[in-house]
Enzyme design. Sequence first.
Site: not given
Length: 266
Positions: A72, A74, A129, A219
């Site tokens: 993704s 994010s 993250k 995100s």
Amino acid sequence: MKWFEIGLVVLTFATGIIWLLDRLFFARRRAATAGLLDEEPAVVDYSRAFFPVLAAVLVLRSFIAEPYKIPSSSMMPNLLIGDFILVNKFSYGLRLPVNNHKVVALGEPARGDVVVFKPPHDPDQNWIKRVVGLPGDQIAFRGDTLYINGEAMRYTPIGEYVGQGRGAEMNGATLLTEHLPGRDHSVLEWIDRAAPSGQGEWTVPEGHYFVMGDNRDNSEDSRFWTQTHFLPEENLRGKAFLIWLNCEGWFCTGSFDPSRIGTSIK
């Protein structure tokens, strides 16, 4: 990924046990009856050949480094869709495969680390993250600004983001440098939207972390997790440290960006 890990563990132990039992018991029996040590069943032959390879892969993935693919946007602009990364598996302690139980404590995440983890609301997946909040921190996000223990983080505008390939989906976003305490990194944000999302204040409990994506407006991170806004320490998988490939499609038949090979993750 979980089923691959379970399959790897099962195959490693199965081939190892078959090979060991044959060496301890059945090989001598065959030698006594046939006079030959090399006439062994096919399953033993395959186990003897594959066990060292499977064991090496299991040790490498479980305790040294594990590969992941970024699915993704994010973590843009630092990580793009199609990036293949390596994750250091011993930065935060040695953990057993499958159940992720820590057996040797070696270190803890630092603020600014990019971490791979199992999200508390979906533990069968692996997400990535950046750690912005440590245990005991007061975290707030107001407008487009991150606050840590009451102090607003500084941002240095770089310009308008221009990406290539899969990175082009965020073209036009504002590119900034966020100055975390002791760690600078790039973030993206949209400045023309009416109402920023993910606003709030949180206190990070002991044994937990607060994580956010670098693509702040795209995100699903600690700001939005409803059951708990925090990442438990036991859900950590490791620290991302290197991009070793960027491509799309089977055998990289789609887009391919050789410039990202060997890029350190900061």
